[in-house]
Scaffold this motif. Structure first.
Motif, PDB file in Angstrom:
ATOM      1  N   GLU A 180       0.864  -1.168   0.000  1.00  0.00           N
ATOM      2  CA  GLU A 180       0.000   0.000   0.000  1.00  0.00           C
ATOM      3  C   GLU A 180       0.909   1.228   0.000  1.00  0.00           C
ATOM      4  O   GLU A 180       1.787   1.349   0.850  1.00  0.00           O
ATOM      5  N   GLU A 219       1.395   5.629  -1.147  1.00  0.00           N
ATOM      6  CA  GLU A 219       0.983   6.927  -1.666  1.00  0.00           C
ATOM      7  C   GLU A 219       2.232   7.625  -2.188  1.00  0.00           C
ATOM      8  O   GLU A 219       3.230   7.736  -1.466  1.00  0.00           O
ATOM      9  N   GLN A 251      -0.429  12.634  -7.853  1.00  0.00           N
ATOM     10  CA  GLN A 251      -0.624  11.887  -6.616  1.00  0.00           C
ATOM     11  C   GLN A 251      -1.108  10.490  -6.960  1.00  0.00           C
ATOM     12  O   GLN A 251      -2.037  10.320  -7.745  1.00  0.00           O
ATOM     13  N   TYR A 252      -0.429   9.488  -6.373  1.00  0.00           N
ATOM     14  CA  TYR A 252      -0.740   8.092  -6.643  1.00  0.00           C
ATOM     15  C   TYR A 252      -1.178   7.412  -5.340  1.00  0.00           C
ATOM     16  O   TYR A 252      -0.571   7.619  -4.293  1.00  0.00           O
ATOM     17  N   GLN A 253      -2.218   6.590  -5.422  1.00  0.00           N
ATOM     18  CA  GLN A 253      -2.576   5.654  -4.356  1.00  0.00           C
ATOM     19  C   GLN A 253      -2.444   4.258  -4.958  1.00  0.00           C
ATOM     20  O   GLN A 253      -3.148   3.914  -5.911  1.00  0.00           O
TER      21      GLN A 253
END
Length: 825
Positions: free
Chosen positions: A437, A439, A460-462
């Motif tokens: 996981e 960000e 922005q990446y999740q």
């Protein structure tokens, strides 16, 4: 009386002699009885005793003495005891394993150290053992040595153990060394006791102990000279070399202080290791240099297993490059295998730059922070200024980890792309199940290349991914991108946003929503090794939303009311797409040309970058180009170039038709397009440039061959003619009156034109591409007042572009479109 006394003494002597004779005869049984009486309380047993008097009554010779104690056995052979010496020809010790009950008893009743108080007689027989042998379980051979007591309580030893020791009433002094051959035997035994046997061996050139033991305290020095080899991979062999002294002290025999300041150790690779090969490009010469191990402070160890080590370091240096690893304030328990320590890592490498990390290290996890300036060597196409990196991390040895970090660089270039002010921020976690996981935030102040320029790009990446777990590798990514300005080949857009969702496995599925100043586009793709399916959808969008882009592509083009939509679908790998557009009620202003209510639904395909257009019908409610065209319809088509065909509509209450006109490829030589006019009212034509006192009535037609090329529009050998009788009336026109006064000889003829019934009009028409219209007109008619036939030939030249431009500038609807667009801005 004397006789009686003599007889009594003689009887006693006979009794004693008889008793001694009987005792000597039963000496073995008596010896065992006495041994059992004194030894059974110590857990020892005398199992054999064969002895006899030696020469004279002052010597005892024992052929064999055997003793067992808690699983250990001692056998003595050929023992000779005299008042001055105790000589043992052979002594055998067989050391057995410690019984579990004994271990439990020792744990329940720990040894309580006490000061030595040895009862050492001032005079006794001196001990000598010609050959002693001690056998240990799992040792490849026994330990053998000889002991000689040179003077009372001072023993000299030779063999596998060499040196001497001295017994005092309150202390034992030792100065012994282990022979090199038996040190190897000891090392082989230790190797077999490992839970996971390692492929290693050690050559101990020196292992010596010197010090004193007082029963409840210890002060000793261990001298060590060791060369070891450890194999961790089939081709990876490590060398460990230790030389020097270790000082050991204890005040209570429960806690020991160990100082290794005078011990120098090195660890290095003797052969190429795959593990090292991964880092050889970064380590450079350090990959071939040994590590220096040292401890400058005292280590404490308790019998319970607890230990503390203030400092331990590993260092490697080659030229200007260096790596230092320190473990500080280390504490733990070697029995329970627990550990807690602070660490420091400092590296200075030519290939990377400088890096420093500090944190804590335990038997369960490591965590800390890092700070560095990374300057990787320039690659063939990748160059950048030093990267500034900092952050925190953690790892628990079971497979879970986390990382939070920032990376910045003022400039980076790849091929012909230059980035300025690049920064990355990562917050990631790895679970025990291999799930990641994360960000990630990236920012670029500027991106430049010959093809494009961008400013203030943030993303922005999740991220959620099954990176290390079982099963198929999968990942899901949510991404938000924002771009302040983007310029491609001189065209600039601002405020671009992109929201994306990606599912990555064997294929990459993605949905992207792009938005820009009121324009939204939905992109979907499904990429595999063999196909890259892609679709783009732009739902009904106001045309005016595209104005910021249109102003840069074509500054004189203004988009007003109306909507447009687009649907594109195909395969990006094959570069094949089908597309469909819908344009509804569009209002377009170009220069001073206005088109209203444009409706069309063009469709086509793209194949390897080549655009194809299917023949498309279009309609326009009105076109203002000076003259007003109404109810226009036609077809938009494409062969290699775009063209319009079968165009028709209304003009001046009449009609017009255009067969085929190319809009692109204007440099090519084309067949003339034919424009036909029919039923044109003459009074409407005159209204384009009204003249006071002049009126014209009638119907006109025309056939105008058009040429449209890079220089503009021209008419070649056009013809205008009348379709019905007309009427010309001139009443007090100033210009006409001036001509009559100047040309008085023509006055009568010109007067015929003031009231003329027109029978026919024929004119040859030519138009140059700069707007100059030339007409050779022939007018035939009759003046009803004078009943005079009139034939009038007239040549006229005028720049109609100037005329049309003046008309267009006066169009109220043109002004309205411009006002509406400016209001939307």
């Amino acid at each position: 009386m004397l006789r009686k006394a003599f007889l009594i003494i003689l009887g006693v002597i006979l009794v004693l002699v008889t008793a001694l004779a009987v005792a000597y005869g039963f000496r073995s049984e008596l010896t065992h009885m006495l041994a059992k009486h004194y030894l059974q309380h110590q857990g020892a047993t005398l199992t054999c005793a064969r002895w006899q008097w030696g020469s004279g009554l002052l010597a005892i010779d024992a052929d064999r003495l055997c003793l067992e104690y808690q699983g250990h056995s001692l056998t003595l052979e050929k023992v000779t005891l005299t008042p001055s010496s105790l000589h043992i020809d052979k002594a055998f010790v067989l050391a057995g394993p410690i019984a579990a009950s004994d271990s439990q008893e020792q744990e329940a009743s720990p040894w309580q150290p006490a000061p030595l108080a040895l009862l050492l007689p001032l005079k006794r027989p001196l001990l000598s053992i010609a050959e002693a042998s001690v056998s240990f379980t799992d040792f490849s051979r026994p330990m053998t040595f000889a002991i000689e007591e040179t003077q009372i309580n001072h023993f000299q030893i030779t063999g596998d153990i060499q040196g001497h020791w001295l017994l005092k009433a309150d202390a034992i002094e030792v100065d012994v060394a282990l022979a090199r051959d038996f040190a190897k035997v000891l090392g082989d035994y230790i190797k077999t006791q490992q839970n996971h046997a390692l492929d290693w061996h050690a050559d101990v050139a020196q292992l010596a102990l010197k010090g004193e033991f007082w029963g409840n305290s210890l002060d000793a020095t261990l001298a060590l000279h060791l060369d070891g080899e450890l194999r961790t991979e089939p081709q990876c062999l490590w060398k460990l070399a230790s030389r020097g002294q270790v000082h050991i002290q204890s005040d209570d025999m429960q806690q020991y202080r160990i100082t290794a300041q005078q011990l120098q150790s090195e660890l290095g690779a003797l052969s190429h290791c795959q593990t090292l090969d991964k880092y050889s490009a970064y380590l450079g010469e350090l990959a071939e240099q040994p590590w220096q191990l040292s401890s400058g402070q005292t280590m404490t160890v308790n019998m319970s297993g607890e230990f503390s080590l203030p400092a331990l370091s590993m260092a490697n240096r080659a030229g200007q490059q260096s790596i230092l690893i320190e473990a500080n304030n280390s504490q733990g328990n070697w029995q329970t295998l627990t550990l807690s320590s602070e660490y420091l890592l400092a590296a200075q490498l030519d290939s990377i730059g400088s890096l420093q990390s500090q944190g804590t290290l335990t038997d369960k996890q490591v965590q800390g922070h890092f700070l560095g300036q990374v300057a990787l060597p320039p690659q063939q196409e990748l160059k950048f200024k030093p990267l500034q990196a900092q952050g925190q991390f953690g790892y628990d040895y079971q497979g879970s980890a986390w990382l939070r970090g920032d990376v910045k660089t003022p400039a980076l270039s790849y091929q012909d792309y230059q980035l300025k002010g690049l920064s990355l921020t990562l917050d990631a976690a790895l679970g025990l199940d291999g799930q990641v996981e994360a960000e990630l935030t990236t920012a670029v102040a500027a991106l430049n290349s010959p093809q494009l320029k961008a400013r203030t790009l943030t993303q922005q990446y999740q991220i959620g991914a099954n990176a290390l777990g079982k099963g198929e590798r999968q990942a899901k990514v949510e991404m938000q991108s924002q771009l302040a300005d983007l310029e491609v080949q001189g065209v600039r857009v601002s405020g671009l946003k992109l929201d994306s969702n990606l599912a990555i496995s064997r294929v990459i599925e993605g949905t992207h929503l792009a938005s820009w100043q009121g324009v939204e586009a939905l992109l979907k793709h499904n990429w595999s090794d063999n196909a890259h399916a892609l679709s783009v959808v732009v739902n009904d969008t106001e045309l005016s939303s595209f104005m910021p882009l249109m102003q840069q592509l074509e500054p004189e083009l203004v988009l007003g009311d109306g909507t447009v939509s687009l649907h594109l679908e195909g395969d990006a790998l094959l570069e094949r797409f089908d597309w469909q557009m819908d344009i509804n009620n569009a209002e377009v202003l170009y220069q001073d040309y206005l088109a209203q209510s444009l409706n069309m639904a063009p469709a086509g395909s793209v194949n390897s970058g080549a655009l194809q257009l299917e023949t498309t019908k279009f309609t326009l409610s009105e076109v203002r180009a000076g003259p007003i065209l109404k109810e226009v319809s036609g077809e938009l088509g494409m062969d290699k170039d775009f063209y319009v065909s079968q165009v028709q509509g209304k003009l001046f209450d009449g009609s017009f038709a255009l067969d085929k006109l190319y809009l692109t490829g204007l440099e090519k030589e084309r067949k003339l397009a034919l424009l036909r006019l029919d039923g044109i009212r003459a009074e409407n034509v005159l209204a384009l440039e009204p003249q006071q006192g002049i009126s014209v009535k009638g119907l006109l037609a025309a056939e105008l061959p058009l040429r449209f090329n890079e220089q503009g529009v021209s008419i070649e050998n056009g013809r205008v003619y009348s379709q019905a009788a007309g009427k010309l009336t001139i009443d007090n026109n100033a210009a006409f009156n001036a001509v009559k006064e100047q040309q008085q000889q023509l006055g009568p003829m010109l007067a015929m034109l003031e009231n003329l019934d027109i029978n026919s009009i024929n004119a040859d028409v030519d138009l140059t591409n700069d707007g100059w219209l030339t007409m050779a007109m022939q007018l035939k008619g009759k003046n009803p007042e004078h009943q005079q036939e009139v034939n009038f030939n007239y040549n006229h030249q005028e720049n109609i572009y100037t005329l049309f431009r003046a008309l267009r500038l006066s169009d109220e609807i043109t002004k309205r479109v411009e006002r509406e667009y400016q209001a939307k801005e």
